[in-house]
Structures are given as structure tokens and as C-alpha cells.
Design a protein around this motif. Structure first.
Motif, PDB file in Angstrom:
ATOM      1  N   GLY A 151       2.274   5.440 140.181  1.00  0.00           N
ATOM      2  CA  GLY A 151       1.287   4.450 139.743  1.00  0.00           C
ATOM      3  C   GLY A 151       1.841   3.040 139.847  1.00  0.00           C
ATOM      4  O   GLY A 151       1.178   2.125 140.369  1.00  0.00           O
ATOM      5  N   MET A 179      -4.482  14.994 142.513  1.00  0.00           N
ATOM      6  CA  MET A 179      -4.743  13.584 142.812  1.00  0.00           C
ATOM      7  C   MET A 179      -3.788  13.080 143.883  1.00  0.00           C
ATOM      8  O   MET A 179      -4.190  12.376 144.818  1.00  0.00           O
ATOM      9  CB  MET A 179      -4.592  12.736 141.543  1.00  0.00           C
ATOM     10  N   ALA A 189      -5.744   0.403 143.739  1.00  0.00           N
ATOM     11  CA  ALA A 189      -6.753   1.152 142.990  1.00  0.00           C
ATOM     12  C   ALA A 189      -6.228   2.544 142.629  1.00  0.00           C
ATOM     13  O   ALA A 189      -6.481   3.052 141.529  1.00  0.00           O
ATOM     14  CB  ALA A 189      -8.035   1.266 143.800  1.00  0.00           C
ATOM     15  N   SER A 190      -5.492   3.154 143.542  1.00  0.00           N
ATOM     16  CA  SER A 190      -4.902   4.465 143.268  1.00  0.00           C
ATOM     17  C   SER A 190      -3.874   4.354 142.152  1.00  0.00           C
ATOM     18  O   SER A 190      -3.765   5.241 141.292  1.00  0.00           O
ATOM     19  CB  SER A 190      -4.244   5.030 144.536  1.00  0.00           C
ATOM     20  N   MET A 211      -5.682   4.205 138.820  1.00  0.00           N
ATOM     21  CA  MET A 211      -6.187   5.520 138.424  1.00  0.00           C
ATOM     22  C   MET A 211      -5.066   6.406 137.882  1.00  0.00           C
ATOM     23  O   MET A 211      -5.244   7.109 136.884  1.00  0.00           O
ATOM     24  CB  MET A 211      -6.857   6.214 139.618  1.00  0.00           C
ATOM     25  N   LEU A 212      -3.912   6.348 138.519  1.00  0.00           N
ATOM     26  CA  LEU A 212      -2.777   7.157 138.053  1.00  0.00           C
ATOM     27  C   LEU A 212      -2.293   6.693 136.684  1.00  0.00           C
ATOM     28  O   LEU A 212      -1.949   7.514 135.825  1.00  0.00           O
ATOM     29  CB  LEU A 212      -1.636   7.096 139.077  1.00  0.00           C
ATOM     30  N   ILE A 235      -4.127   5.326 134.419  1.00  0.00           N
ATOM     31  CA  ILE A 235      -5.147   5.764 133.453  1.00  0.00           C
ATOM     32  C   ILE A 235      -4.857   7.210 133.027  1.00  0.00           C
ATOM     33  O   ILE A 235      -4.944   7.567 131.851  1.00  0.00           O
ATOM     34  CB  ILE A 235      -6.560   5.636 134.047  1.00  0.00           C
ATOM     35  N   VAL A 236      -4.503   8.033 134.003  1.00  0.00           N
ATOM     36  CA  VAL A 236      -4.138   9.422 133.694  1.00  0.00           C
ATOM     37  C   VAL A 236      -2.913   9.456 132.782  1.00  0.00           C
ATOM     38  O   VAL A 236      -2.837  10.258 131.844  1.00  0.00           O
ATOM     39  CB  VAL A 236      -3.863  10.214 134.990  1.00  0.00           C
TER      40      VAL A 236
END
Length: 311
Positions: A85, A279, A292-293, A296-297, A299-300
Motif C-alpha cells: 500500500g 486483491m 488508487a490501489s 484501497m490496500l 483501507i483494508v
């Protein structure tokens, strides 16, 4: 308080010892005409997982199955959600020449999908451990057969210019193994004491504290590579490390002593490890190497931390 100090010092010894072993093993290979690709396929894939293996095997020997398993799950989640991330956010451009999906991340699906099936009976047996361990052997064979022509920028080519010194190398290897073994033993013991003192489960200690500590080598190496414009190297290293964690680390711990697993308490973390791995596979398959990836990571990662801390 003393247990926190012992834990920090022992984790430092564990990581420092692993660094000694990796570097000196590279030196031996370089100066004795061993293929650079074989060095990379084995040392780079397995080397950064040495702290996880030492910690999980030490926990297995002590009969602390929760720590042994949680360490691997937590480390895999942090490697992808935290380390990659941050890499995606920091790196200005990621354009790997290597097909990271076909040659690397797709292989992660085998142990990550088979592991949950193995623990349906609430344990990971010695046979299960052997089968997981064998998956890493298949992966290394695939790497050697499919990419021996590729140059591994990870390796320190400057080593070739050094004058090889056997006594020094043996001494540093011995020191590395002592630091790893002793560091892992004290890390697990002090972590167990911390868990008891604060009424925290050994599962959470392994999932967060030990997992973060053993993921530090991947974090440092990957962030450094991203800043140097070698983010694709970071992705490859994380994939290799997670493959080794799920196959070699869990396999070694289970072969040392069968591991019992609480399916009720571990189910969320097992599913999250599978989810974050999928993912990564999706990102590499579609070459979505963008900020963006990374968001998202992370957030996980936040979901993982929130669940673990509230458990």
C-alpha cells in the motif's frame, strides 16, 4: 515493562541475525560460481521470511499454536496491505518488465486456498505442513526453469569485487544463526508474558505485535526500493515472501509440532488474508500499479487493525 524491552531487543536480534545469514549466503554463492538466478529464487524468496519462520517454529516448539499461525496470517496481511500500500503511494511510476501475475502472484493462490481447507478439522498436521512446504519447492523449480535469463537487480553485484574471507563469513553466519534462534526464543517468551499481563490473547499478540516485527525487513527493503524507482522489485519480493510465509513458515511450524487452530476466532483473519491476496492477484493481473490501489490496500489495513484491536 521489562518484557517490552526484551521483546524489542529480541526482535532486533532476530532481524539483524537474518540479515547476516542472507548476506553471507549471497557471498558464498557469488564467490563459488552459483547461478545468480538460483540465489535470487531461493535467498530472496526465503530470506525475508526467516524472522517469521524462526518466530513461528519457536512458538510451535513451545506449544503456542495461536502465535505460530497468527504470525503468518498477520505478516501476510501487513506485507500486502501496509507495505505494498505504501509502495504504490510512494512510487512515482511502476512499470515492471516481468509478468508478475503469471510468474509470481498466481502461485500465491495455491497455498492460500489450500491452507483453509487443511484447517477445517481445527488443526494443521505434520502431513499438511509437509504438503505446504513442498509447494515452495515447486515454486522455486518454476522460477529456475522459467526465468534463468532474467537479471536480478536485487543482488549486490559489488560482492563480486570483494576478496572472499571464509573465517569471517563462517563467523558471521554463526553469529546470525545464534541471533535468530535466541532472538526468536526470547521474542515468543516475552510476547506471551505481555499477553498474560494485559489479558490479551496470544492470537492478537501474534497477529499484530510479532507479525509487524517480523515484517519490518520487507517494509524497509520495499520502501527503499520504491524511493529508488525499483517498485517492481518490491512487489516481487513481497510475493516471494508471502509465498514462503504460507508454505515454508507454516509448513515448518506444523512439521515441528502439529498446530491446533480455533476456527471461530481465526476465521475473520483467514478470510482477510485470502481477500487481500486476491486483491494482489487482481492488481498484478490487470497491472493496476497506481496510487488508487495503494489507498484501497491501506483501507483494508485499517479494517484489519480495527477488527484486531476490538477483538
Amino acid at each position: 515493562m521489562i518484557d517490552f524491552v526484551i521483546f524489542v531487543v529480541s526482535m532486533g536480534a532476530l532481524i539483524w541475525g537474518a540479515e547476516f545469514i542472507i548476506k553471507e549466503s549471497e557471498r558464498i554463492a557469488f564467490h563459488h560460481n552459483i547461478s545468480e538466478f538460483i540465489i535470487g529464487a531461493t535467498l530472496i524468496a526465503l530470506g525475508t521470511s526467516l524472522p517469521e519462520m524462526a518466530a513461528s517454529v519457536a512458538a510451535s516448539i513451545k506449544g503456542q499454536s495461536d502465535m505460530a499461525v497468527a504470525n503468518v496470517l498477520g505478516s501476510n496481511i501487513m506485507n500486502i496491505a501496509l507495505v505494498l500500500g505504501l509502495v504504490f503511494l510512494i512510487a512515482s511510476r511502476i512499470a515492471p518488465h516481468r509478468d508478475l501475475f503469471f510468474k509470481d502472484s498466481a502461485w500465491l493462490l495455491f497455498p492460500v486456498i489450500i491452507f483453509p481447507l487443511m484447517i477445517l478439522d481445527g488443526s494443521l498436521s505434520r502431513i499438511d505442513g509437509f504438503l505446504l512446504f513442498a509447494m515452495m519447492g515447486a515454486y522455486v523449480m518454476f522460477l529456475i526453469q522459467s526465468g534463468s535469463e532474467e537479471q536480478l537487480a536485487e543482488l549486490d553485484v559489488e560482492m563480486k569485487k570483494e576478496v572472499f574471507n571464509w573465517p569471517k563469513t563462517i563467523a558471521l553466519l554463526a553469529a546470525g544463526f545464534v541471533l535468530v534462534v535466541v532472538g526468536a526464543d526470547y521474542a515468543i517468551e516475552s510476547a506471551a508474558n505481555i499477553a498474560r499481563a494485559f489479558g490479551i490473547s496470544e492470537w492478537i499478540i501474534g497477529l499484530l505485535l510479532i507479525a509487524f516485527g517480523t515484517s519490518l525487513p520487507e517494509l524497509v527493503v520495499s520502501i527503499k526500493a520504491a524511493r529508488q524507482g525499483k517498485a517492481d522489485m518490491s512487489i516481487g519480493n513481497i510475493i516471494g515472501s508471502n509465498m514462503a510465509n504460507t508454505s515454508v513458515v507454516l509448513g515448518s511450524a506444523a512439521m515441528t509440532r502439529p498446530l491446533s487452530i480455533d476456527l471461530v476466532n481465526s476465521s475473520f483473519d483467514v478470510f482477510l488474508m485470502i481477500g487481500v491476496t486476491l486483491m494482489l492477484v487482481f492488481i498484478t493481473a490487470n497491472r493496476l500499479y497506481a496510487k488508487a490501489s495503494g489507498v484501497m490496500l491501506l483501507i483494508v489495513l485499517a479494517i484489519f487493525l480495527q477488527h484486531a484491536l476490538s477483538a
